[in-house]
Design an enzyme around this catalytic site. Structure first.
Site, short mmCIF file in Angstrom:
data_model
loop_
_atom_site.label_atom_id
_atom_site.label_comp_id
_atom_site.label_asym_id
_atom_site.label_seq_id
_atom_site.Cartn_x
_atom_site.Cartn_y
_atom_site.Cartn_z
N ASP A 217 -48.75 -17.49 -23.08
CA ASP A 217 -48.81 -17.29 -24.53
C ASP A 217 -47.68 -18.06 -25.21
OD1 ASP A 217 -50.03 -15.78 -26.75
OD2 ASP A 217 -48.05 -14.83 -26.92
N GLU A 269 -44.57 -21.50 -4.45
CA GLU A 269 -44.09 -20.70 -3.30
C GLU A 269 -45.24 -19.96 -2.64
OE1 GLU A 269 -41.35 -17.84 -4.92
OE2 GLU A 269 -39.97 -19.40 -5.59
C1 NOJ Z 1 -51.22 -16.19 -29.34
C2 NOJ Z 1 -52.26 -15.16 -28.99
O1 NOJ Z 1 -53.45 -15.81 -28.62
C3 NOJ Z 1 -52.40 -14.28 -30.20
O2 NOJ Z 1 -53.50 -13.40 -30.08
C4 NOJ Z 1 -51.11 -13.52 -30.40
O3 NOJ Z 1 -51.20 -12.76 -31.58
C5 NOJ Z 1 -49.93 -14.48 -30.53
N1 NOJ Z 1 -49.95 -15.51 -29.53
C6 NOJ Z 1 -48.61 -13.73 -30.39
O4 NOJ Z 1 -48.39 -13.33 -29.08
#
Ligand code: NOJ
Length: 560
Positions: A217, A269
């Site tokens: 993310d 790893e």
């Molecule tokens: C990207 C994610 O896809 C989204 O759903 C989220 O709100 C934001 N990152 C924050 O983590």
């Protein structure tokens, strides 16, 4: 019929010649909305386990599961309180282990989401930071600063939250902390060695439980400029800007790659082929390619493809640029049409001339009447285009059922934090997250068991009845059977892996490419019927073909 997997794609040992992730079709499971096993109205791990046979019959190689960790759910799990626990809403670590084992038995790999840019404000580190007070070592794991102005009442800089409003929140003790998303999602300080050590340990925790990779993310946001300078004034969004890299104090900073080189070593790893996929937004394709250099991450989402308009020139230019910029770093392309953050593509394609800005739900302004028949016809053609391109592809749950965006959710049920943070000027992303329909004629459409104690967490519209997996199964004209057949052919056809494509000459508005051996994909984005090129057989088409003419907004796969 169950597909015969190509060895390089599904060999679970990962010892085959080309790693599976170079051409995998990865199905995105937005866990809250996929399948509810315990009847509380929210999807869970038990639900995913019960639908593994469906995923196998669909023919996907892997699933990416949105965050399943312990979380107060301020952003539906993207606010993680404990990276080594599963949220009770979804199950337990033992359930996750069982899911991983069962998925592997079905030949399906499992990729959880990892959220390294921020934690929840309920994470033990953040609570310790609040308790320890200003200037404490505990606060150094996050980004705390004094405010500006004589009494520190102004935020430390002018950064803004992606969800609206300032990116800083002030504590009663006077310190401010940074959150590029909601205030419940404090940003970590990746200049701190504890943060590196903790995430490498979390990766090992899950790798040793058998996961096959991670979706990362906000991969482009981890490193902030050490001096936290103000953002330059916004450029006028109405004026088209050249596509160039602009130095930014918190997005896509060069130092971020050091983190991922270390993560790659952690993945290496473990035995077998593990795969990282970056959610990274970069100014240029070259900057994006830097994330997937040989010693770094394996793949990254191709949002340029998702954001392209339904226009032959736009799509071809995105395809060419993606392939050309990835070739020198040796990474495969990925293709994606929808996900849990954007308006579902049958709806996007069902309106006139959408612009790129139009795609992100955060600035979603439906313009003009919706022609869903048109949008769906285009979505069928887009699926054949995407699945014929070299590299890997992502399918967002419900896309294979042809689900449109639910645009008329009542205001009272909307839950996305974007709505609140924007002062209700944005509706948010709930419309693409409505629990998906499996069977039956009325809610919960098999999403929850018959004896469920609560309704689905977002209401399903009456027209979900037309889209159930049950209703579409066996109907050759359905979206589900189109995806099933396409995925089956993709697995079996030797041309449809990670090998190059060659464009063939066609009039404006038509995309035609050849893939060796013996495969041609034609997509007609023009307004006139287009004669199919010479071929031995039509392998698959997105709609009926008469007199060898491909209708507007149709695609076909040909044996040549
Ligand atoms: C990207 C994610 O896809 C989204 O759903 C989220 O709100 C934001 N990152 C924050 O983590």
């Amino acid at each position: 019929m169950s597909p015969t997997p190509k060895e390089h794609r599904t060999d679970m040992s990962g010892t085959a010649a080309a790693p599976w992730w170079r051409s995998a079709v990865i199905y995105q499971v937005y866990i809250r909305s996929f399948a509810d096993g315990n009847g509380d109205g929210v999807g869970d791990i038990a639900g995913i386990r019960s639908r593994l046979p469906y995923l196998k019959s669909l023919g996907v190689d892997a699933i990416w599961i949105n965050p399943w960790y312990k979380s107060p759910m301020a952003d539906h799990g993207y606010d993680v309180a404990d990276y080594r626990e599963i949220d009770p809403l979804f199950g337990t670590v033992a359930d996750a282990e069982q899911l991983i084992a069962e998925a592997h038995e079905h030949g399906i790999r499992v990729i959880p989401d990892i959220v390294p840019n921020h934690t929840s404000d309920q994470h033990v580190w953040f609570r310790a930071a609040l308790a320890a007070g200003s200037g404490s070592p505990e606060r150094e794991r996050y980004v705390f600063r004094p405010g500006r102005g004589p009494d520190g009442a102004q935020p430390p800089n002018n950064w803004v939250s992606r969800f609206g409003g300032p990116a800083w929140t002030r504590l009663p003790d006077g310190d401010w902390y940074l959150h590029l998303f909601a205030p419940e999602q404090p940003d970590l300080n990746w200049q701190h060695p504890d943060v590196h050590a903790e995430f490498e340990s979390v990766l090992r925790f899950w790798f040793s439980r058998g996961v096959d990779g991670f979706r990362i993310d906000v991969a482009h946001g981890l490193v902030k400029h050490p001096e936290l300078p103000d953002l330059a004034p916004l450029r006028d969004p109405a004026v088209e800007q050249p596509r160039e890299h602009v130095d930014h104090p918190h997005w896509d900073r060069d130092e971020v790659h050091d983190i991922f080189r270390a993560w790659r070593k952690v993945a290496d790893e473990f035995e077998g082929d593990r795969c990282f996929v970056a959610e990274a937004w970069a100014d240029t394709p070259e900057r994006l390619a830097a994330y997937v250099r040989e010693d770094a991450l394996h793949t990254a989402f191709n949002f340029d493809f998702l954001m392209a308009t339904w226009d032959a020139e736009d799509l071809r230019s995105v395809i060419d640029t993606s392939l050309a910029t990835l070739a020198p770093v040796g990474a495969p392309a990925t293709w994606v049409l929808s996900n849990h953050d954007v308006v579902r593509h049958p709806t996007r394609y069902g309106r006139k001339s959408p612009t790129r800005r139009w795609v992100a739900n955060e600035s979603y302004r439906p313009e003009g009447p919706l022609d869903l028949t048109l949008g769906t016809r285009r979505a069928r053609a887009a699926a054949l285009l995407m699945l014929a391109l070299p590299g890997g592809a992502y399918v967002y749950q419900g896309e294979e059922l042809g689900l449109p965006e639910v645009e008329d959710l009542p205001e009272s049920v909307l839950q996305d934090p974007i709505r609140e943070r924007s002062g209700h000027t944005e509706r948010g992303r709930d419309g693409c997250r409505v629990p998906i329909p499996w069977s039956g004629r009325s809610a919960p459409y098999g999403f929850s068991p018959d004896d469920a104690t609560a309704p689905p967490w977002l209401p399903q519209p009456p027209h979900w009845a037309e889209h159930t997996a049950e209703r579409q199964t066996g109907d050759d004209t359905s979206m589900l059977e189109l995806y099933r057949t396409a995925l089956l052919l993709r697995r079996e056809h030797p041309a449809l892996g990670d090998s190059p494509l060659t464009w063939l000459d066609t009039p404006a508005g038509v995309l035609t490419f050849h893939r060796a051996p013996g495969f041609v994909c034609v997509v007609n984005l023009s307004t006139a019927p287009h004669p199919l090129p010479d071929h031995l057989a039509v392998l698959l088409s997105s709609g009926p073909i008469k007199d060898d003419l491909l209708a507007p907004d149709q695609a076909a796969w040909l044996a040549v």
